[in-house]
Design a protein around this motif. Structure first.
Motif, PDB file in Angstrom:
ATOM      1  N   ASN A  66       6.031   4.439  -1.831  1.00 43.93           N
ATOM      2  CA  ASN A  66       7.407   4.926  -1.671  1.00 43.93           C
ATOM      3  C   ASN A  66       8.339   3.932  -0.989  1.00 43.93           C
ATOM      4  OD1 ASN A  66       6.674   7.511  -2.771  1.00 43.93           O
ATOM      5  ND2 ASN A  66       5.719   7.999  -0.794  1.00 43.93           N
ATOM      6  N   VAL A  67       7.856   2.705  -0.766  1.00 40.93           N
ATOM      7  CA  VAL A  67       8.657   1.725  -0.044  1.00 40.93           C
ATOM      8  C   VAL A  67       9.843   1.270  -0.904  1.00 40.93           C
ATOM      9  CG1 VAL A  67       7.385  -0.309  -0.869  1.00 40.93           C
ATOM     10  CG2 VAL A  67       8.487  -0.366   1.380  1.00 40.93           C
ATOM     11  N   LEU A 112       0.806  -1.222   0.000  1.00 39.63           N
ATOM     12  CA  LEU A 112       0.000   0.000   0.000  1.00 39.63           C
ATOM     13  C   LEU A 112       0.837   1.269   0.000  1.00 39.63           C
ATOM     14  CD1 LEU A 112      -2.672  -1.179   2.599  1.00 39.63           C
ATOM     15  CD2 LEU A 112      -2.967  -0.995   0.123  1.00 39.63           C
ATOM     16  N   ASN A 113       2.133   1.143   0.269  1.00 37.84           N
ATOM     17  CA  ASN A 113       3.019   2.306   0.331  1.00 37.84           C
ATOM     18  C   ASN A 113       3.784   2.440  -0.989  1.00 37.84           C
ATOM     19  OD1 ASN A 113       4.866   4.310   0.830  1.00 37.84           O
ATOM     20  ND2 ASN A 113       5.832   3.311   2.594  1.00 37.84           N
ATOM     21  N   GLU A 120       1.062  -6.184   8.070  1.00 41.22           N
ATOM     22  CA  GLU A 120       0.830  -5.584   6.752  1.00 41.22           C
ATOM     23  C   GLU A 120      -0.148  -6.429   5.938  1.00 41.22           C
ATOM     24  OE1 GLU A 120       3.473  -3.457   3.237  1.00 41.22           O
ATOM     25  OE2 GLU A 120       4.462  -4.344   4.991  1.00 41.22           O
ATOM     26  N   GLN A 179      -3.564  -5.301   6.987  1.00 38.91           N
ATOM     27  CA  GLN A 179      -3.903  -4.004   6.386  1.00 38.91           C
ATOM     28  C   GLN A 179      -4.338  -4.182   4.934  1.00 38.91           C
ATOM     29  OE1 GLN A 179      -0.420  -1.563   6.812  1.00 38.91           O
ATOM     30  NE2 GLN A 179      -0.526  -1.507   9.054  1.00 38.91           N
TER      31      GLN A 179
END
Length: 236
Positions: free
Chosen positions: A9-10, A6-7, A187, A190
Protein backbone atom coordinates in the motif's frame (compact mmCIF):
# COMPACT_ATOMS: atom_id res chain seq x y z
CA UNK A 1 10.54 -7.24 -3.29
CA UNK A 2 13.76 -5.40 -4.26
CA UNK A 3 11.93 -2.88 -6.48
CA UNK A 4 8.50 -2.55 -4.81
CA UNK A 5 9.21 -3.33 -1.14
CA UNK A 6 7.17 -5.35 1.37
CA UNK A 7 4.30 -2.89 1.83
CA UNK A 8 1.74 -3.25 -1.00
CA UNK A 9 0.00 0.00 0.00
CA UNK A 10 3.02 2.31 -0.09
CA UNK A 11 2.91 5.45 -2.25
CA UNK A 12 4.86 4.97 -5.49
CA UNK A 13 6.86 7.19 -7.86
CA UNK A 14 8.56 6.74 -11.23
CA UNK A 15 12.08 5.32 -10.86
CA UNK A 16 13.26 6.88 -14.10
CA UNK A 17 14.46 3.45 -15.27
CA UNK A 18 12.26 1.98 -18.00
CA UNK A 19 12.54 -1.69 -17.07
CA UNK A 20 11.97 -1.05 -13.36
CA UNK A 21 9.03 1.34 -13.52
CA UNK A 22 7.63 2.65 -10.23
CA UNK A 23 9.34 2.33 -6.85
CA UNK A 24 8.23 3.41 -3.35
CA UNK A 25 8.27 7.18 -2.95
CA UNK A 26 10.86 7.12 -0.12
CA UNK A 27 13.34 5.01 -2.13
CA UNK A 28 16.15 6.43 -4.26
CA UNK A 29 17.49 5.57 -7.70
CA UNK A 30 21.20 6.44 -7.90
CA UNK A 31 24.26 5.83 -10.00
CA UNK A 32 26.10 2.90 -8.45
CA UNK A 33 29.34 4.89 -7.99
CA UNK A 34 27.80 6.97 -5.19
CA UNK A 35 27.68 3.95 -2.84
CA UNK A 36 30.96 2.27 -3.89
CA UNK A 37 34.00 2.64 -1.63
CA UNK A 38 36.18 0.31 -3.72
CA UNK A 39 35.82 -1.23 -7.17
CA UNK A 40 38.78 -3.34 -8.23
CA UNK A 41 39.73 -6.50 -10.08
CA UNK A 42 42.59 -8.97 -10.61
CA UNK A 43 44.12 -6.89 -13.41
CA UNK A 44 44.49 -3.89 -11.06
CA UNK A 45 47.35 -5.69 -9.29
CA UNK A 46 49.87 -5.13 -12.09
CA UNK A 47 50.82 -5.49 -15.72
CA UNK A 48 50.43 -8.75 -17.63
CA UNK A 49 54.19 -9.27 -17.35
CA UNK A 50 54.35 -8.68 -13.60
CA UNK A 51 51.32 -10.91 -12.99
CA UNK A 52 52.96 -13.70 -15.00
CA UNK A 53 56.16 -13.32 -12.99
CA UNK A 54 54.59 -13.06 -9.53
CA UNK A 55 51.39 -15.11 -9.51
CA UNK A 56 51.91 -18.80 -8.78
CA UNK A 57 48.79 -20.96 -8.69
CA UNK A 58 49.50 -24.24 -6.91
CA UNK A 59 48.62 -27.74 -8.12
CA UNK A 60 47.72 -28.83 -4.59
CA UNK A 61 45.89 -27.33 -1.59
CA UNK A 62 47.84 -24.37 -0.27
CA UNK A 63 47.61 -21.63 2.36
CA UNK A 64 45.65 -19.07 0.28
CA UNK A 65 42.36 -19.68 -1.55
CA UNK A 66 42.60 -18.33 -5.12
CA UNK A 67 38.91 -17.61 -5.59
CA UNK A 68 37.14 -18.17 -8.91
CA UNK A 69 33.47 -17.51 -9.56
CA UNK A 70 32.98 -21.19 -10.43
CA UNK A 71 33.94 -22.04 -6.83
CA UNK A 72 31.11 -19.91 -5.50
CA UNK A 73 28.70 -21.08 -8.21
CA UNK A 74 29.24 -24.71 -7.16
CA UNK A 75 29.51 -23.94 -3.43
CA UNK A 76 33.11 -25.13 -3.35
CA UNK A 77 34.40 -23.34 -0.25
CA UNK A 78 38.10 -24.10 0.37
CA UNK A 79 37.93 -27.73 -0.72
CA UNK A 80 40.01 -29.89 -3.07
CA UNK A 81 38.14 -28.56 -6.11
CA UNK A 82 39.41 -25.01 -5.49
CA UNK A 83 42.65 -23.40 -6.63
CA UNK A 84 45.26 -22.11 -4.17
CA UNK A 85 48.34 -19.91 -4.14
CA UNK A 86 51.27 -19.14 -1.82
CA UNK A 87 51.76 -16.16 0.49
CA UNK A 88 54.09 -14.36 -1.95
CA UNK A 89 51.32 -14.41 -4.56
CA UNK A 90 48.83 -13.27 -1.93
CA UNK A 91 50.97 -10.24 -1.07
CA UNK A 92 51.44 -9.40 -4.76
CA UNK A 93 47.65 -9.54 -5.27
CA UNK A 94 47.17 -7.03 -2.45
CA UNK A 95 44.42 -5.09 -4.24
CA UNK A 96 42.09 -8.08 -4.36
CA UNK A 97 42.47 -9.56 -0.89
CA UNK A 98 39.12 -10.85 0.39
CA UNK A 99 37.97 -10.41 3.97
CA UNK A 100 34.36 -11.58 3.65
CA UNK A 101 31.18 -9.71 2.82
CA UNK A 102 32.41 -8.24 -0.47
CA UNK A 103 30.07 -8.09 -3.47
CA UNK A 104 31.54 -9.98 -6.45
CA UNK A 105 30.21 -9.43 -9.99
CA UNK A 106 31.33 -11.31 -13.10
CA UNK A 107 33.08 -8.93 -15.51
CA UNK A 108 33.90 -11.37 -18.31
CA UNK A 109 32.27 -14.53 -19.61
CA UNK A 110 28.81 -15.39 -18.30
CA UNK A 111 27.49 -11.93 -17.40
CA UNK A 112 24.96 -11.82 -14.56
CA UNK A 113 26.72 -13.95 -11.95
CA UNK A 114 26.75 -12.19 -8.56
CA UNK A 115 27.91 -13.39 -5.15
CA UNK A 116 28.59 -12.25 -1.61
CA UNK A 117 31.98 -13.59 -0.57
CA UNK A 118 31.40 -15.70 2.55
CA UNK A 119 32.77 -14.61 5.92
CA UNK A 120 35.20 -16.86 7.82
CA UNK A 121 36.67 -18.25 4.59
CA UNK A 122 40.27 -17.89 5.69
CA UNK A 123 43.04 -16.14 3.76
CA UNK A 124 41.73 -15.56 0.23
CA UNK A 125 42.39 -13.53 -2.90
CA UNK A 126 40.28 -12.98 -6.01
CA UNK A 127 41.18 -14.57 -9.34
CA UNK A 128 40.50 -13.10 -12.82
CA UNK A 129 37.22 -12.29 -14.58
CA UNK A 130 35.24 -10.61 -11.81
CA UNK A 131 34.94 -7.32 -9.94
CA UNK A 132 35.37 -6.93 -6.19
CA UNK A 133 33.21 -4.21 -4.64
CA UNK A 134 33.31 -2.79 -1.15
CA UNK A 135 30.29 -0.60 -0.51
CA UNK A 136 29.43 2.32 1.74
CA UNK A 137 27.52 0.30 4.32
CA UNK A 138 26.18 3.46 5.94
CA UNK A 139 24.07 3.79 2.78
CA UNK A 140 23.59 0.32 1.34
CA UNK A 141 23.71 -3.31 2.44
CA UNK A 142 25.85 -5.55 0.18
CA UNK A 143 23.27 -8.28 0.75
CA UNK A 144 20.47 -6.03 -0.51
CA UNK A 145 22.40 -5.24 -3.69
CA UNK A 146 23.17 -8.94 -4.08
CA UNK A 147 19.43 -9.62 -4.16
CA UNK A 148 18.86 -6.63 -6.44
CA UNK A 149 21.34 -7.97 -9.00
CA UNK A 150 19.91 -11.49 -8.69
CA UNK A 151 16.44 -10.15 -9.62
CA UNK A 152 15.20 -9.94 -13.21
CA UNK A 153 15.67 -6.17 -13.09
CA UNK A 154 19.26 -6.44 -11.83
CA UNK A 155 20.07 -9.08 -14.44
CA UNK A 156 18.80 -6.76 -17.19
CA UNK A 157 20.94 -3.95 -15.74
CA UNK A 158 24.08 -6.09 -15.90
CA UNK A 159 23.42 -7.61 -19.30
CA UNK A 160 22.73 -4.24 -20.91
CA UNK A 161 26.29 -3.28 -19.95
CA UNK A 162 27.72 -6.15 -21.99
CA UNK A 163 29.15 -4.48 -25.09
CA UNK A 164 31.14 -7.46 -26.32
CA UNK A 165 30.14 -9.18 -29.56
CA UNK A 166 31.89 -12.41 -28.57
CA UNK A 167 32.72 -13.25 -24.94
CA UNK A 168 30.72 -11.19 -22.42
CA UNK A 169 32.44 -8.16 -20.90
CA UNK A 170 31.50 -5.35 -18.47
CA UNK A 171 33.69 -2.25 -18.09
CA UNK A 172 34.27 -0.46 -14.79
CA UNK A 173 32.84 2.88 -15.87
CA UNK A 174 29.65 1.25 -17.14
CA UNK A 175 29.20 -0.52 -13.81
CA UNK A 176 29.87 2.68 -11.85
CA UNK A 177 27.38 4.67 -13.92
CA UNK A 178 24.61 2.07 -13.86
CA UNK A 179 21.48 2.75 -11.80
CA UNK A 180 20.69 0.96 -8.53
CA UNK A 181 17.56 1.14 -6.39
CA UNK A 182 18.26 2.07 -2.76
CA UNK A 183 15.60 1.91 -0.01
CA UNK A 184 16.28 3.35 3.47
CA UNK A 185 18.86 1.20 5.27
CA UNK A 186 16.39 -0.19 7.84
CA UNK A 187 14.06 -1.27 5.03
CA UNK A 188 16.96 -2.88 3.17
CA UNK A 189 17.60 -5.08 6.20
CA UNK A 190 13.94 -6.06 6.45
CA UNK A 191 14.00 -7.06 2.78
CA UNK A 192 17.23 -9.05 3.20
CA UNK A 193 15.82 -10.89 6.24
CA UNK A 194 12.59 -11.66 4.36
CA UNK A 195 14.39 -12.95 1.27
CA UNK A 196 16.92 -14.94 3.31
CA UNK A 197 14.08 -16.77 5.04
CA UNK A 198 11.95 -17.46 1.98
CA UNK A 199 14.78 -18.37 -0.40
CA UNK A 200 16.10 -20.82 2.21
CA UNK A 201 12.66 -22.44 2.34
CA UNK A 202 12.62 -22.72 -1.45
CA UNK A 203 16.17 -24.11 -1.53
CA UNK A 204 15.22 -26.72 1.08
CA UNK A 205 12.17 -27.76 -0.96
CA UNK A 206 14.34 -28.05 -4.09
CA UNK A 207 16.84 -30.21 -2.19
CA UNK A 208 14.09 -32.55 -0.96
CA UNK A 209 12.64 -32.88 -4.47
CA UNK A 210 16.08 -33.53 -5.97
CA UNK A 211 16.66 -36.38 -3.48
CA UNK A 212 13.22 -37.76 -4.32
CA UNK A 213 14.04 -37.68 -8.04
CA UNK A 214 17.32 -39.52 -7.41
CA UNK A 215 15.50 -42.21 -5.43
CA UNK A 216 12.96 -42.60 -8.27
CA UNK A 217 15.79 -42.92 -10.79
CA UNK A 218 17.40 -45.63 -8.64
CA UNK A 219 14.07 -47.44 -8.36
CA UNK A 220 13.55 -47.18 -12.13
CA UNK A 221 17.01 -48.64 -12.84
CA UNK A 222 16.47 -51.40 -10.27
CA UNK A 223 13.09 -52.27 -11.78
CA UNK A 224 14.53 -52.51 -15.29
CA UNK A 225 17.38 -54.72 -14.05
CA UNK A 226 15.04 -57.06 -12.16
CA UNK A 227 12.70 -57.46 -15.13
CA UNK A 228 15.36 -58.07 -17.80
CA UNK A 229 17.21 -60.59 -15.60
CA UNK A 230 14.04 -62.50 -14.65
CA UNK A 231 14.17 -61.61 -10.98
CA UNK A 232 10.78 -59.98 -11.20
CA UNK A 233 7.89 -61.85 -12.77
CA UNK A 234 5.94 -59.90 -15.38
CA UNK A 235 2.21 -60.63 -15.15
CA UNK A 236 0.32 -60.40 -18.43
Amino acid sequence: VVTKGLNPNVEMKDSGVEWIGEIPSNWGCFEFKFVINLLTDFESNGSFKSVKENVKVLDDIGPVWYVRMTDLENNNIRNDKCKYCDFDTYEFLHKTKLDGGELLITKRGEIGKVYIFPNDSGISTLGPNSYLLKLDESEVSPNFLFYFYKSDFGQITLKLMDKSTTIGSIYKDDLKNSKVIIPPLSEQQQIVDYLDEYTQRIDKTISIEEKRIELLKEYRQSLISEVVTGKRKVVE
